[in-house]
Design a protein around this motif. Structure first.
Motif, PDB file in Angstrom:
ATOM      1  N   LYS A 307       1.029  -1.699  -0.057  1.00  0.00           N
ATOM      2  CA  LYS A 307       0.011  -0.010  -0.250  1.00  0.00           C
ATOM      3  C   LYS A 307       0.620   1.404   0.245  1.00  0.00           C
ATOM      4  O   LYS A 307       0.022   2.325  -0.133  1.00  0.00           O
ATOM      5  CB  LYS A 307      -1.032  -0.145   1.287  1.00  0.00           C
ATOM      6  N   ILE A 308       2.410   1.157   0.800  1.00  0.00           N
ATOM      7  CA  ILE A 308       3.050   2.151   0.706  1.00  0.00           C
ATOM      8  C   ILE A 308       3.829   2.748  -0.445  1.00  0.00           C
ATOM      9  O   ILE A 308       4.188   1.354  -1.257  1.00  0.00           O
ATOM     10  CB  ILE A 308       3.772   2.415   2.135  1.00  0.00           C
ATOM     11  N   SER A 309       4.369   3.573  -0.757  1.00  0.00           N
ATOM     12  CA  SER A 309       5.548   3.369  -1.732  1.00  0.00           C
ATOM     13  C   SER A 309       6.778   3.508  -1.031  1.00  0.00           C
ATOM     14  O   SER A 309       7.371   3.243  -0.392  1.00  0.00           O
ATOM     15  CB  SER A 309       5.507   5.780  -2.028  1.00  0.00           C
ATOM     16  N   SER A 310       7.651   2.777  -2.440  1.00  0.00           N
ATOM     17  CA  SER A 310       8.535   2.128  -1.633  1.00  0.00           C
ATOM     18  C   SER A 310       9.363   3.989  -1.970  1.00  0.00           C
ATOM     19  O   SER A 310      11.212   3.349  -2.192  1.00  0.00           O
ATOM     20  CB  SER A 310       9.330   1.277  -2.653  1.00  0.00           C
ATOM     21  N   ALA A 311       9.708   4.461  -2.752  1.00  0.00           N
ATOM     22  CA  ALA A 311      10.023   5.875  -3.524  1.00  0.00           C
ATOM     23  C   ALA A 311      10.649   6.675  -2.358  1.00  0.00           C
ATOM     24  O   ALA A 311      10.889   6.413  -1.312  1.00  0.00           O
ATOM     25  CB  ALA A 311       9.190   7.207  -4.104  1.00  0.00           C
ATOM     26  N   PRO A 312      12.470   6.667  -2.982  1.00  0.00           N
ATOM     27  CA  PRO A 312      13.749   6.903  -2.323  1.00  0.00           C
ATOM     28  C   PRO A 312      12.998   8.619  -1.935  1.00  0.00           C
ATOM     29  O   PRO A 312      12.312   9.516  -2.254  1.00  0.00           O
ATOM     30  CB  PRO A 312      14.496   7.459  -3.316  1.00  0.00           C
ATOM     31  N   GLY A 313      12.929   8.958  -0.596  1.00  0.00           N
ATOM     32  CA  GLY A 313      12.874   9.930   0.325  1.00  0.00           C
ATOM     33  C   GLY A 313      11.053   9.990   0.441  1.00  0.00           C
ATOM     34  O   GLY A 313      10.437  11.392   1.401  1.00  0.00           O
ATOM     35  N   ASN A 314      10.275   8.753   0.870  1.00  0.00           N
ATOM     36  CA  ASN A 314       9.300   9.018   0.833  1.00  0.00           C
ATOM     37  C   ASN A 314       9.175   9.170   2.522  1.00  0.00           C
ATOM     38  O   ASN A 314       9.759   8.128   3.471  1.00  0.00           O
ATOM     39  CB  ASN A 314       8.662   7.581   0.661  1.00  0.00           C
ATOM     40  N   SER A 375       4.057  10.098   1.936  1.00  0.00           N
ATOM     41  CA  SER A 375       4.326  11.652   1.233  1.00  0.00           C
ATOM     42  C   SER A 375       5.860  11.740   0.622  1.00  0.00           C
ATOM     43  O   SER A 375       6.555  11.741   1.600  1.00  0.00           O
ATOM     44  CB  SER A 375       4.715  13.006   2.152  1.00  0.00           C
ATOM     45  N   SER A 376       6.029  11.745  -0.766  1.00  0.00           N
ATOM     46  CA  SER A 376       7.091  12.154  -1.483  1.00  0.00           C
ATOM     47  C   SER A 376       7.888  13.106  -1.781  1.00  0.00           C
ATOM     48  O   SER A 376       7.536  14.085  -2.632  1.00  0.00           O
ATOM     49  CB  SER A 376       6.606  11.065  -2.623  1.00  0.00           C
ATOM     50  N   GLY A 377       8.486  13.488  -0.259  1.00  0.00           N
ATOM     51  CA  GLY A 377       9.348  15.335  -1.281  1.00  0.00           C
ATOM     52  C   GLY A 377       8.891  16.236  -0.199  1.00  0.00           C
ATOM     53  O   GLY A 377      10.190  16.903   0.028  1.00  0.00           O
ATOM     54  N   SER A 378       7.663  15.817   0.827  1.00  0.00           N
ATOM     55  CA  SER A 378       7.142  17.355   1.571  1.00  0.00           C
ATOM     56  C   SER A 378       8.578  17.020   2.544  1.00  0.00           C
ATOM     57  O   SER A 378       8.625  15.649   3.896  1.00  0.00           O
ATOM     58  CB  SER A 378       5.537  17.000   1.661  1.00  0.00           C
ATOM     59  N   GLU A 379       8.648  17.174   3.205  1.00  0.00           N
ATOM     60  CA  GLU A 379       9.321  17.556   5.137  1.00  0.00           C
ATOM     61  C   GLU A 379       8.759  17.279   5.777  1.00  0.00           C
ATOM     62  O   GLU A 379       7.068  17.281   5.891  1.00  0.00           O
ATOM     63  CB  GLU A 379       9.482  19.433   4.909  1.00  0.00           C
ATOM     64  N   GLU A 380       8.884  16.606   6.642  1.00  0.00           N
ATOM     65  CA  GLU A 380       8.011  16.099   8.124  1.00  0.00           C
ATOM     66  C   GLU A 380       7.025  17.168   8.319  1.00  0.00           C
ATOM     67  O   GLU A 380       5.587  16.827   8.495  1.00  0.00           O
ATOM     68  CB  GLU A 380       8.913  15.616   8.867  1.00  0.00           C
TER      69      GLU A 380
END
Length: 465
Positions: A307-314, A375-380
């Motif tokens: 369900k969740i993305s494995s993209a770097p920075g996710n 979120s992939s890219g946003s700051e925490e």
């Protein structure tokens, strides 16, 4: 909320769980966004052989383009473009059509700034009565033949919900377009359109139609083509009662089989969805409460990591939803936890947010639910603000319109979500001051901080310690 019920509801039978999503949609999309107090009216009445149920609000309404798009999307079985507004309505509409027939379902009407109206048409079935009847279309350019077929079908004991007539192929196509028809009896030759052309075009409008073709010519190629297009019978005029009975029995059997197959497919899909949801619920709960030293990861929790993305920075963020005890004091009984969870889940699904992933029940705490955002890219900090705004919107809908009170929060522990482990040796979200610290922000008596996107209202967010 007003009620206008003019039908014997004790004897009229309906499908289960078809009203709650419609009412929640009316509240969420019609009443919540207006500044004045809104009203909701639920009506039910008999209309010929149908049970009509109407959910009507005086909220913000919709423009004509939006209404047309919604009516289209809820009637497309495999439409993947539907928006949050149409998800619950579409699911109910598809359930009604599969269980009762294509002539039943939901119609949406709305006027911008004046409110919306959702009409549910169901078969009027009283306790002890048999199921609904099918609609029939007879297409022939000779009125005498049409009337004769109707009389003979009645004589043979066939009963239909409605029998429509068409003199030309164009009229027949219009009848198919405007009505829910199961069976068509058509002449092979009509003034404006060949019967085979009509069948081909009608199948585009309604793929599940079944046809009986009548012809005064024993032409093999006509019969072969008609059967290839989906005609179940190719009968020669003059037609005997025996041939008509056998042909109609065959058609009705095929219609029922088609309906059963479609219902089975939908049931399997629903079962698969329920199994997936149950698996996700078990995996998220295990991630929260498994001992820290146990070695596990994606292999043990495939449904969650799918369900969740494995993209770097996710980035991932866990949300906790607590159902407050006073929710059961007004509109719900003490043990109505499941209906409340169902309502919370529906509102979660309906509110748009690019960061939300899933919401599952807590197995350990009956009044607690867990939400995962990414979120992939946003700051925490950006993701956290998005989640807090999402929670505030959920809370406004559920508290003001449904009498459901929630305490919501977010956890700063996300590392173990990636590693396949979430939480500490002690469950991080169990009740008790040793594991959770409640931080009250934006209380009604406290002005919001400078630059804060949130209004000054009561809301409690949690952070793990």
């Amino acid at each position: 909320m007003f009620y206008n019920i003019s039908v014997d509801t004790d004897n009229a039978m309906t499908l289960r769980f078809i009203l709650q999503p419609i009412v929640e949609n009316a509240i969420l999309h019609g009443l919540v966004k207006q500044t004045t107090t809104g009203t909701l009216e639920l009506s039910a009445w008999e209309e010929e052989d149908s049970l009509m149920i109407r959910v009507e609000d005086d909220g913000i309404g919709m423009d004509i383009q939006k209404v047309e798009e919604l009516n289209r999307s809820i009637n497309v079985a495999d439409d993947l473009t539907h928006t949050g507004l149409s998800i619950g309505i579409r699911n109910v509409n598809q359930r009604i059509k599969l269980a009762c027939g294509d002539q039943y379902g939901i119609t949406i009407k709305s006027t911008l700034h004046y409110g919306s109206q959702f009409d549910l048409r169901l078969p009027l079935i009283r306790k002890g009565e048999k199921q609904m009847k099918r609609n029939l279309l007879i297409a022939d350019d000779e009125e005498l033949i049409r009337k004769g077929l109707i009389a003979r079908l009645n004589y043979l004991g066939f009963a239909f919900g409605e029998i429509l007539e068409a003199e030309t192929g164009t009229e027949a196509l219009e009848a198919v377009r405007e009505n829910s028809i199961s069976i068509v009896i058509t002449d092979i030759r009509m003034p404006d359109m060949d019967g085979l052309v009509f069948i081909r075009e009608a199948k585009k409008l309604s793929p599940h139609l079944r046809f009986m073709v009548l012809s005064g010519y024993a032409e093999f190629e006509y019969a072969k083509t008609a059967l290839t297009l989906g005609a179940s019978a190719y009968l020669l005029k003059p037609l005997s009662n025996q041939d008509l009975k056998e042909g109609m029995d065959k058609l009705l059997t095929q219609v029922e089989l088609d309906t059963r197959i479609r219902r089975d497919i939908t049931s399997r899909k629903k079962l698969e969805e329920e199994n997936t949801a149950y698996t996700l619920e078990k995996e998220v709960n295990a991630l929260l409460h498994e001992p820290e030293d146990e070695k596990f990861g994606k292999g043990k929790y495939p449904a969650f990591y799918h369900k969740i993305s494995s993209a770097p920075g996710n980035r991932l963020l866990l949300g906790i939803v607590n159902i407050e005890e006073k929710s059961c004091e007004n509109n719900f009984c003490k043990d109505d936890t499941e209906p409340i969870r169902f309502a919370v889940k529906n509102v979660f699904d309906e509110i748009g947010s690019p960061s939300k992933v899933l919401l599952v029940n807590s197995i350990i705490h009956r009044r607690q639910m867990y939400a995962v955002f990414e979120s992939s890219g946003s700051e925490e900090s950006v993701l956290r603000r998005e989640v807090e705004q999402f929670f505030l919107e959920m809370r406004a809908v559920l508290e003001k319109k449904m009498g459901i009170y929630l305490t919501m929060g977010t956890s700063s522990q996300t590392g173990r979500l990636f590693a396949g482990i979430l939480g500490r040796r002690n469950p991080p979200f169990a009740s008790g001051p040793s594991t959770v610290t409640a931080i009250s922000i934006f209380m009604r008596t406290t002005p919001s901080s400078p630059g804060s996107p949130f209004p000054p209202q009561s809301c409690t967010f949690w952070n793990s310690t």
